[in-house]
Scaffold this motif. Structure first.
Motif, PDB file in Angstrom:
ATOM      1  N   TRP A  54       0.849  -1.201   0.000  1.00  0.00           N
ATOM      2  CA  TRP A  54       0.000   0.000   0.000  1.00  0.00           C
ATOM      3  C   TRP A  54       0.879   1.244   0.000  1.00  0.00           C
ATOM      4  O   TRP A  54       0.868   2.024   0.951  1.00  0.00           O
ATOM      5  CB  TRP A  54      -0.913  -0.018   1.228  1.00  0.00           C
ATOM      6  CG  TRP A  54      -1.821  -1.208   1.217  1.00  0.00           C
ATOM      7  CD1 TRP A  54      -3.049  -1.285   0.624  1.00  0.00           C
ATOM      8  CD2 TRP A  54      -1.573  -2.495   1.787  1.00  0.00           C
ATOM      9  NE1 TRP A  54      -3.582  -2.542   0.789  1.00  0.00           N
ATOM     10  CE2 TRP A  54      -2.700  -3.303   1.490  1.00  0.00           C
ATOM     11  CE3 TRP A  54      -0.503  -3.069   2.501  1.00  0.00           C
ATOM     12  CZ2 TRP A  54      -2.778  -4.643   1.900  1.00  0.00           C
ATOM     13  CZ3 TRP A  54      -0.599  -4.402   2.911  1.00  0.00           C
ATOM     14  CH2 TRP A  54      -1.725  -5.170   2.598  1.00  0.00           C
ATOM     15  N   TRP A  56       0.759   4.067  -1.236  1.00  0.00           N
ATOM     16  CA  TRP A  56       0.158   5.409  -1.186  1.00  0.00           C
ATOM     17  C   TRP A  56      -0.577   5.646   0.127  1.00  0.00           C
ATOM     18  O   TRP A  56      -1.147   6.682   0.337  1.00  0.00           O
ATOM     19  CB  TRP A  56      -0.785   5.564  -2.372  1.00  0.00           C
ATOM     20  CG  TRP A  56      -1.800   4.464  -2.395  1.00  0.00           C
ATOM     21  CD1 TRP A  56      -2.984   4.440  -1.722  1.00  0.00           C
ATOM     22  CD2 TRP A  56      -1.689   3.216  -3.059  1.00  0.00           C
ATOM     23  NE1 TRP A  56      -3.616   3.243  -1.938  1.00  0.00           N
ATOM     24  CE2 TRP A  56      -2.859   2.470  -2.766  1.00  0.00           C
ATOM     25  CE3 TRP A  56      -0.723   2.620  -3.899  1.00  0.00           C
ATOM     26  CZ2 TRP A  56      -3.070   1.183  -3.254  1.00  0.00           C
ATOM     27  CZ3 TRP A  56      -0.960   1.348  -4.374  1.00  0.00           C
ATOM     28  CH2 TRP A  56      -2.110   0.640  -4.055  1.00  0.00           C
ATOM     29  N   HIS A 477       9.502  -6.417 -12.017  1.00  0.00           N
ATOM     30  CA  HIS A 477       9.417  -5.652 -10.766  1.00  0.00           C
ATOM     31  C   HIS A 477      10.821  -5.505 -10.157  1.00  0.00           C
ATOM     32  O   HIS A 477      11.412  -6.477  -9.700  1.00  0.00           O
ATOM     33  CB  HIS A 477       8.487  -6.381  -9.791  1.00  0.00           C
ATOM     34  CG  HIS A 477       8.052  -5.557  -8.617  1.00  0.00           C
ATOM     35  ND1 HIS A 477       8.900  -4.746  -7.901  1.00  0.00           N
ATOM     36  CD2 HIS A 477       6.838  -5.437  -8.042  1.00  0.00           C
ATOM     37  CE1 HIS A 477       8.210  -4.164  -6.923  1.00  0.00           C
ATOM     38  NE2 HIS A 477       6.958  -4.565  -6.981  1.00  0.00           N
ATOM     39  N   ASP A 483       8.156   2.678  -4.304  1.00  0.00           N
ATOM     40  CA  ASP A 483       6.767   2.747  -4.756  1.00  0.00           C
ATOM     41  C   ASP A 483       6.638   2.171  -6.156  1.00  0.00           C
ATOM     42  O   ASP A 483       6.813   2.877  -7.157  1.00  0.00           O
ATOM     43  CB  ASP A 483       6.292   4.206  -4.733  1.00  0.00           C
ATOM     44  CG  ASP A 483       4.838   4.298  -5.148  1.00  0.00           C
ATOM     45  OD1 ASP A 483       4.232   3.251  -5.469  1.00  0.00           O
ATOM     46  OD2 ASP A 483       4.298   5.425  -5.152  1.00  0.00           O
ATOM     47  N   THR A 485       4.124   1.537  -7.831  1.00  0.00           N
ATOM     48  CA  THR A 485       3.003   2.014  -8.645  1.00  0.00           C
ATOM     49  C   THR A 485       3.329   3.250  -9.469  1.00  0.00           C
ATOM     50  O   THR A 485       2.512   3.691 -10.268  1.00  0.00           O
ATOM     51  CB  THR A 485       1.774   2.310  -7.761  1.00  0.00           C
ATOM     52  OG1 THR A 485       2.141   3.304  -6.802  1.00  0.00           O
ATOM     53  CG2 THR A 485       1.296   1.069  -7.053  1.00  0.00           C
ATOM     54  N   TYR A 487       5.388   3.129 -11.718  1.00  0.00           N
ATOM     55  CA  TYR A 487       5.608   2.556 -13.053  1.00  0.00           C
ATOM     56  C   TYR A 487       4.291   1.980 -13.552  1.00  0.00           C
ATOM     57  O   TYR A 487       3.632   1.247 -12.802  1.00  0.00           O
ATOM     58  CB  TYR A 487       6.654   1.449 -13.004  1.00  0.00           C
ATOM     59  CG  TYR A 487       7.991   1.934 -12.512  1.00  0.00           C
ATOM     60  CD1 TYR A 487       8.895   2.512 -13.400  1.00  0.00           C
ATOM     61  CD2 TYR A 487       8.326   1.836 -11.166  1.00  0.00           C
ATOM     62  CE1 TYR A 487      10.116   2.972 -12.943  1.00  0.00           C
ATOM     63  CE2 TYR A 487       9.549   2.301 -10.711  1.00  0.00           C
ATOM     64  CZ  TYR A 487      10.437   2.865 -11.601  1.00  0.00           C
ATOM     65  OH  TYR A 487      11.633   3.324 -11.154  1.00  0.00           O
ATOM     66  N   LYS A 488       3.966   2.264 -14.819  1.00  0.00           N
ATOM     67  CA  LYS A 488       2.683   1.808 -15.338  1.00  0.00           C
ATOM     68  C   LYS A 488       2.589   0.274 -15.282  1.00  0.00           C
ATOM     69  O   LYS A 488       1.590  -0.276 -14.845  1.00  0.00           O
ATOM     70  CB  LYS A 488       2.531   2.308 -16.777  1.00  0.00           C
ATOM     71  CG  LYS A 488       1.143   2.220 -17.307  1.00  0.00           C
ATOM     72  CD  LYS A 488       0.927   3.240 -18.430  1.00  0.00           C
ATOM     73  CE  LYS A 488      -0.448   3.056 -19.065  1.00  0.00           C
ATOM     74  NZ  LYS A 488      -0.531   1.823 -19.858  1.00  0.00           N
ATOM     75  N   SER A 491       1.640  -1.043 -12.042  1.00  0.00           N
ATOM     76  CA  SER A 491       0.360  -0.614 -11.455  1.00  0.00           C
ATOM     77  C   SER A 491      -0.780  -1.473 -11.953  1.00  0.00           C
ATOM     78  O   SER A 491      -1.938  -1.240 -11.626  1.00  0.00           O
ATOM     79  CB  SER A 491       0.035   0.823 -11.812  1.00  0.00           C
ATOM     80  OG  SER A 491       1.181   1.598 -11.820  1.00  0.00           O
ATOM     81  N   GLU A 492      -0.461  -2.461 -12.816  1.00  0.00           N
ATOM     82  CA  GLU A 492      -1.524  -3.350 -13.293  1.00  0.00           C
ATOM     83  C   GLU A 492      -2.138  -4.068 -12.103  1.00  0.00           C
ATOM     84  O   GLU A 492      -1.429  -4.409 -11.153  1.00  0.00           O
ATOM     85  CB  GLU A 492      -0.935  -4.386 -14.262  1.00  0.00           C
ATOM     86  CG  GLU A 492      -0.458  -3.780 -15.561  1.00  0.00           C
ATOM     87  CD  GLU A 492       0.490  -4.723 -16.315  1.00  0.00           C
ATOM     88  OE1 GLU A 492       0.655  -5.883 -15.885  1.00  0.00           O
ATOM     89  OE2 GLU A 492       1.058  -4.263 -17.319  1.00  0.00           O
ATOM     90  N   VAL A 496      -0.396  -5.357  -8.472  1.00  0.00           N
ATOM     91  CA  VAL A 496      -0.780  -4.734  -7.204  1.00  0.00           C
ATOM     92  C   VAL A 496      -1.378  -5.798  -6.289  1.00  0.00           C
ATOM     93  O   VAL A 496      -1.055  -5.898  -5.097  1.00  0.00           O
ATOM     94  CB  VAL A 496      -1.792  -3.592  -7.456  1.00  0.00           C
ATOM     95  CG1 VAL A 496      -2.350  -3.063  -6.142  1.00  0.00           C
ATOM     96  CG2 VAL A 496      -1.122  -2.478  -8.230  1.00  0.00           C
TER      97      VAL A 496
END
Ligand code: HEM
Ligand SMILES: [Cu+2]
Length: 593
Positions: A54, A56, A477, A483, A485, A487-488, A491-492, A496
């Protein structure tokens, strides 16, 4: 110390429990310090997983205690994350696994298993424990200095580690990190000198080298590895310290600059540090696995009630793993721009390690095959050790191929590999050893039922935590990023989701260790009294009382055979202690036993 000399037991509690020269007390001291640091390292791991699951989200409650960045609204600052990964690995490798396997079990078991009264150099032994304390102090201190603890990773690569303004952790935190590691190194080196001398000089009458338990063989070979490899790391650490405090430039390149750090005059070679580091740290990974292999061999043979399959081949395999371990360090540096011919050499030598490793795996399976297996908690952990080592070893061979490694180097695939070998391998062996030798060390049995539950849950959560690291790693990864996320492709939803699943399992893994700690302390006080030989095993430590008296044996034992004579045909008991002669109708196989 002559072979059979007995000093009077210390009467003063200070020399008895604190500044003790008794290998048993020193072993227990290493064990407890290691377990305390394991708690610290484990909490850090959970904080890492919080961030990756998490990234964020503000961290509840703890945020305001842990970092001073109120402008982030409770979110973890990236440099704090970097400190976490650095210190988690540093603590687990140098202050938990190595000290517990060699310092705790090595110290406790070597004299007892070879029939000696103590280590060859008891005072040096005491020193090897107490020199850890400045190390502990430097480590803890580094959390409190300006800029906080090191952020350069457990590998401490320059120029990040040598340039003072490269990151907040490259201020004094890095110098303290270096000093802490130097202390741990001096401890290991003095321990290994002691282990080698003790094993060579102080074996009981009849204890030929080829009658020693595999645990002792493993610790012997490990000590040799330490003795030959550690000086190289020590020089590297010293040179890095000088670069930081005395203005030398061994490792800082000409005009190099990192982050906000001003360029340096330089002239040094950053790659030189990588060579010095891995020349030690690849052998060091065997320092963390060979004792585990020895422990697993002893536990598996005892609880299969069968002789260890292929004793001599096992010893040779272990020696070969150690020998090859010195010529493979380049597999950590395939990306460093080395000559492809050299990379191919490192690939081949690394892959050769599969051979002795496979010999060991097949011999453990061969030992269990057709045995009357007793599924004690120690045995379950040893069996898990074998299966997890197979997975970790296989992913290792995979990464050894340069073209594959170019794709997965510095990704979570590597993190998956190291946790299969270090958690699945070394940690499971530490659990196996604790459940197995606890009755000897403390005189009481641990609770088997809680042990089973602890094992089952640990196994499930371990798999949940570490398996998917291979998958996200293969997907690209990177490791050591606070973080994903941003990176596009990371963030899939699948990535996640996997990150969150791993994090939940990691919290579970941490929490179920309460069962282990609870069982440990409950059994220490209330466990049933063990007696000298609760598992009906053969090696010498089981021939003396639990816990053993000061100076271990009333009279030095006489040894007649290797410790694996279980279920001999025609004999009444299914075990035969090393102190009982072989029945006249039995001859041992010259190659396998
Ligand atoms: C059985 C054969 C093994 C092989 C062939 C092997 C191979 C490798 C290779 C090629 C790498 C480098 C990957 C990269 O960074 O790109 C690596 C990393 C690593 N291995 Fe293994 N390995 C084996 C066993 C083990 C064992 C038994 C341990 C520890 C107990 C271990 C611990 C590590 C660690 C800690 C790293 C990562 C270092 C870092 O932080 O970069 N390996 N291994
Ligand atoms: Cu390596």
């Amino acid at each position: 110390m002559s072979h059979d000399q007995i000093h009077p037991a210390p009467r003063n509690p200070l020399t008895r429990y604190i500044f003790s020269t008794d290998h048993k007390v020193i072993g227990v001291q290493f064990l407890f310090s290691g377990l305390i640091f394991m708690l610290l390292g484990g909490l850090m791991a959970m904080a890492i997983r919080w961030q990756l699951g998490w990234p964020w989200k503000p961290m509840p409650i703890l945020a305001k205690w842990l970092w001073s960045a109120p402008n982030l609204g409770g979110q973890m600052p990236p440099e704090f994350y970097n400190k976490l990964v650095t210190m988690h690995a540093t603590i687990m490798i140098f202050f938990v696994i190595i000290p517990i396997l060699t310092g705790a079990f090595g110290n406790y078991l070597i004299p007892l298993m070879i029939g000696a009264r103590d280590m060859a150099f008891p005072k040096l032994n005491m020193f090897s424990y107490w020199i850890m304390w400045p190390g502990f102090a430097f480590l803890i201190w580094s959390f409190y200095v300006e800029g906080g603890s090191s952020e350069a990773g457990w590998t401490g690569y320059p120029p990040l580690s040598t340039m003072k303004w490269a990151s907040p952790g490259s201020l004094n935190g890095q110098t303290l990190w270096l000093l802490a590691l130097l202390c741990a190194g001096i401890s290991s080196l003095s321990g290994s000198i002691n282990y080698i001398t003790t094993i060579v000089m102080l074996r009981a009458p009849g204890m030929k080298m080829l009658r020693m338990p595999m645990t002792v063989w493993a610790l012997f070979i490990t000590a040799l590895l330490q003795a030959f490899a550690l000086p190289v790391l020590t020089s590297g650490l010293l040179m890095q310290t000088l670069d930081r405090v005395a203005g030398t430039n061994f490792f800082s390149p000409v005009g190099g600059s990192v982050g906000n750090a001003p360029g340096v005059v330089g002239g040094g070679a950053p790659l030189l540090f990588q060579h010095l580091f891995w020349f030690y740290s690849h052998p060091a990974v065997y320092v963390m696995i060979l004792p585990a292999m020895g422990i697993a061999s002893d536990v598996i043979s005892t609880f299969s009630r069968k002789p260890l399959f292929g004793y001599k081949p096992m010893v040779i395999a272990m020696g070969s793993i150690a020998g090859l371990g010195f010529i493979v360090w380049g597999h950590h540096m395939f990306q460093s721009g080395m000559n492809p011919a050299l990379a191919a050499t490192f690939t081949v030598s690394t892959m050769m390690i599969a051979l002795p490793s496979a010999i060991k795996v097949f011999n453990w399976i061969g030992t269990m095959w057709g045995g009357r297996v007793q599924f004690t908690t120690a045995m379950l952990h040893a069996m898990a050790f074998v299966s997890m080592f197979i997975i970790g070893g296989l992913s290792g061979i995979f990464m050894a191929a340069t073209p594959v490694d170019v794709h997965i180097h510095d990704t979570y695939f590597i993190v998956g590999h190291i946790h299969y070998v270090l958690f699945g391998g070394s940690m499971f062996a530490i659990f196996a050893a604790t459940y197995y030798w606890f009755p000897k060390i403390f005189g009481r049995m641990m609770n088997e039922r809680i042990g089973w539950i602890h094992f089952g849950l640990t196994f499930v959560f371990m798999t949940g935590t570490f398996f998917f690291m291979h998958v996200v790693g293969w997907h690209g990864h990177m490791r050591r990023i606070p973080d994903p996320t941003v990176y596009k492709f990371l963030s899939e939803p699948g990535v996640v989701w996997m990150n969150q699943f791993m994090s939940v399992c990691a919290f579970g893994l941490g929490i179920v260790q309460v069962l282990f700690v609870g069982n440990f302390f409950y059994s220490l006080v209330l466990g049933p009294v063990a007696g000298p030989n609760p598992w009906k095993a053969n090696s010498l430590e089981w021939t003396t009382s639990s816990p053993p008296p000061h100076y271990n044996f009333e009279t030095l034992p006489q040894v007649f055979h290797p410790p694996y004579e279980f279920s001999l045909p025609g004999s009444e008991d299914d075990y035969l202690p090393q102190t009982s002669p072989l029945p006249p109708n039995i001859t041992l196989d010259p190659i396998m036993a």
